[in-house]
Design a protein around this motif. Sequence first.
Motif, PDB file in Angstrom:
ATOM      1  N   SER A 360       0.860  -1.172   0.000  1.00 53.19           N
ATOM      2  CA  SER A 360       0.000   0.000   0.000  1.00 53.19           C
ATOM      3  C   SER A 360       0.903   1.230   0.000  1.00 53.19           C
ATOM      4  O   SER A 360       2.101   1.136   0.282  1.00 53.19           O
ATOM      5  CB  SER A 360      -0.902  -0.007   1.242  1.00 53.19           C
ATOM      6  OG  SER A 360      -1.755   1.123   1.250  1.00 53.19           O
ATOM      7  N   VAL A 361       0.355   2.382  -0.340  1.00 53.24           N
ATOM      8  CA  VAL A 361       1.160   3.601  -0.281  1.00 53.24           C
ATOM      9  C   VAL A 361       1.603   3.859   1.153  1.00 53.24           C
ATOM     10  O   VAL A 361       2.756   4.189   1.419  1.00 53.24           O
ATOM     11  CB  VAL A 361       0.370   4.812  -0.828  1.00 53.24           C
ATOM     12  CG1 VAL A 361       1.193   6.093  -0.672  1.00 53.24           C
ATOM     13  CG2 VAL A 361       0.015   4.593  -2.299  1.00 53.24           C
ATOM     14  N   VAL A 362       0.697   3.662   2.102  1.00 51.31           N
ATOM     15  CA  VAL A 362       1.000   3.888   3.520  1.00 51.31           C
ATOM     16  C   VAL A 362       0.770   2.599   4.293  1.00 51.31           C
ATOM     17  O   VAL A 362      -0.258   1.940   4.127  1.00 51.31           O
ATOM     18  CB  VAL A 362       0.136   5.015   4.112  1.00 51.31           C
ATOM     19  CG1 VAL A 362       0.498   5.252   5.572  1.00 51.31           C
ATOM     20  CG2 VAL A 362       0.310   6.302   3.317  1.00 51.31           C
ATOM     21  N   GLY A 363       1.720   2.248   5.137  1.00 54.07           N
ATOM     22  CA  GLY A 363       1.613   1.049   5.958  1.00 54.07           C
ATOM     23  C   GLY A 363       2.941   0.759   6.624  1.00 54.07           C
ATOM     24  O   GLY A 363       3.922   1.497   6.425  1.00 54.07           O
ATOM     25  N   PRO A 364       3.040  -0.299   7.395  1.00 57.85           N
ATOM     26  CA  PRO A 364       4.324  -0.674   8.012  1.00 57.85           C
ATOM     27  C   PRO A 364       5.353  -1.019   6.941  1.00 57.85           C
ATOM     28  O   PRO A 364       5.036  -1.709   5.975  1.00 57.85           O
ATOM     29  CB  PRO A 364       3.967  -1.904   8.853  1.00 57.85           C
ATOM     30  CG  PRO A 364       2.484  -1.865   9.008  1.00 57.85           C
ATOM     31  CD  PRO A 364       1.952  -1.211   7.777  1.00 57.85           C
ATOM     32  N   ARG A 365       6.574  -0.556   7.094  1.00 57.55           N
ATOM     33  CA  ARG A 365       7.618  -0.872   6.127  1.00 57.55           C
ATOM     34  C   ARG A 365       7.962  -2.359   6.182  1.00 57.55           C
ATOM     35  O   ARG A 365       8.111  -2.933   7.266  1.00 57.55           O
ATOM     36  CB  ARG A 365       8.891  -0.060   6.417  1.00 57.55           C
ATOM     37  CG  ARG A 365       8.808   1.386   6.009  1.00 57.55           C
ATOM     38  CD  ARG A 365       8.699   1.545   4.509  1.00 57.55           C
ATOM     39  NE  ARG A 365       9.879   1.029   3.823  1.00 57.55           N
ATOM     40  CZ  ARG A 365       9.895   0.677   2.533  1.00 57.55           C
ATOM     41  NH1 ARG A 365       8.792   0.751   1.814  1.00 57.55           N
ATOM     42  NH2 ARG A 365      11.003   0.238   1.982  1.00 57.55           N
ATOM     43  N   PRO A 366       8.068  -3.019   5.022  1.00 53.67           N
ATOM     44  CA  PRO A 366       8.416  -4.450   5.019  1.00 53.67           C
ATOM     45  C   PRO A 366       9.903  -4.647   5.296  1.00 53.67           C
ATOM     46  O   PRO A 366      10.736  -3.868   4.825  1.00 53.67           O
ATOM     47  CB  PRO A 366       8.057  -4.883   3.590  1.00 53.67           C
ATOM     48  CG  PRO A 366       8.246  -3.641   2.767  1.00 53.67           C
ATOM     49  CD  PRO A 366       7.873  -2.487   3.662  1.00 53.67           C
ATOM     50  N   HIS A 367      10.235  -5.661   6.054  1.00 61.78           N
ATOM     51  CA  HIS A 367      11.624  -5.963   6.373  1.00 61.78           C
ATOM     52  C   HIS A 367      12.096  -7.173   5.582  1.00 61.78           C
ATOM     53  O   HIS A 367      11.279  -8.003   5.155  1.00 61.78           O
ATOM     54  CB  HIS A 367      11.785  -6.248   7.869  1.00 61.78           C
ATOM     55  CG  HIS A 367      11.495  -5.063   8.733  1.00 61.78           C
ATOM     56  ND1 HIS A 367      11.027  -5.169  10.018  1.00 61.78           N
ATOM     57  CD2 HIS A 367      11.604  -3.726   8.486  1.00 61.78           C
ATOM     58  CE1 HIS A 367      10.868  -3.958  10.538  1.00 61.78           C
ATOM     59  NE2 HIS A 367      11.205  -3.076   9.622  1.00 61.78           N
TER      60      HIS A 367
END
Length: 449
Positions: A360-367
Amino acid sequence: MQKSYFSIPLSLPFHIVALNATFYFFIPETYGNGLEGIIYYNLAWFLTTHSTNFYATVRRQVFTIKEKSFFTLFVLYGMAFFASFTFFGFKDYSPLYLIAVYAFFCAQILILRMFFHWARKIYLSNTVNNTKVIVVGWDKNLKKVRAIFDNPEHEYEYVGFFDNKTSKSPTYLGPIEDCYKYIFENDISEVFCIASSLSKEEIKSLMQIADNSFKRIRIIPDNKEMFSRAMSIELYGTVPVLNLRASPLELEYANFVKRVFDIVFSIGVILFVLSWLVPVVYILQKFDSKGPLFFKQKRDGVNKKTFLCYKFRSMTETNESDSKMATKGDMRITRLGKILRKTSIDELPQFLNVLRGDMSVVGPRPHMQLHTEEFQSTVDKYLVRHFLKPGITGLAQIKGYRGEIIDKSDIVNRVRYDIFYMEKWSFKLDLRIIYLTVFNALSGEEKAY
């Protein structure tokens, strides 16, 4: 997420078509004098259906045909409909004719609702449900709770219950202490707890396990004073259930709005930015360093589903790409890469992931997956953030918790902000995060390296 995700919202465009077609063919004057009539009738429909909650959008709301709901909707919209002939001065139709037209429109809405109700019921009855649930605890309310699972509208597959009192019921699975192992071995997605049968310590233990093992827990409450910041009471018929990890994004319409925004925004960036930026970066990379244009890495997304995350390559190719996070002064970063990372331009190809539905444009950054495996066992509630799609930017990033993790407090606070975002999501909050992300990128960020 319900597998019948579009079964309810899909009825809306059919109703809009019925509305506009009826008024266009039977009272064409309302559509022949500009856009005022078209905007008025459609906007009035959206407002009245929203105010009467005509389009049920959450799991606990049953998609049924209720006389009271229809009566309220038709009265309110009827007032808007007949008032329009005073507002706009349409005088070519008799009152009886207008009543007949409006009655015909109402009949269409009723028939369409009946059709979608029937089609949804058939769909649910033929859909294999993967949302497996168990109940922990037993009291006189268990039969009422079972009614939740027996209703196909709620899309649950009931497995059985655990309780310290032995039972001859075929759904009895054993004592409470055995439920923890059972949850993991049998891929249980949600756990319903009958609080009156459990001690405070048992409930806390289940909450802790759920938050750290990517399970959802719902409590049928009593007075054991169990509270959390995001809890909400949900009614399944007359049975109250306490959701300890509630989020506005559990609502179907919220996910729909967020997804539509993601598609529109990502298409705009791809067409107006990436269309010319990709060849520019490609040419500059050829003069700067060897390697592909894009860097692709496996990362964990929503529900820990693996996807390939795209970035402009900003480092030289090494064997440490999937194991070592970039650090300040990292020798792997190329000259061009320093500029790309400082301005966050290297992240822009992720709008392709957004368009694909991975992000999504905004959300938790994937690690990176290696870090996910590490943090889920060392950081409390880390896996809660995987209930959402990962984002290009997020609340944690605009609060200063981006990039390299130096101290454990960096990842702890990042998770804290990610969970707060999940619990307090709003479209307005997304817009604010996007604005501050752009502002920070233009003004420069300390940890952008």
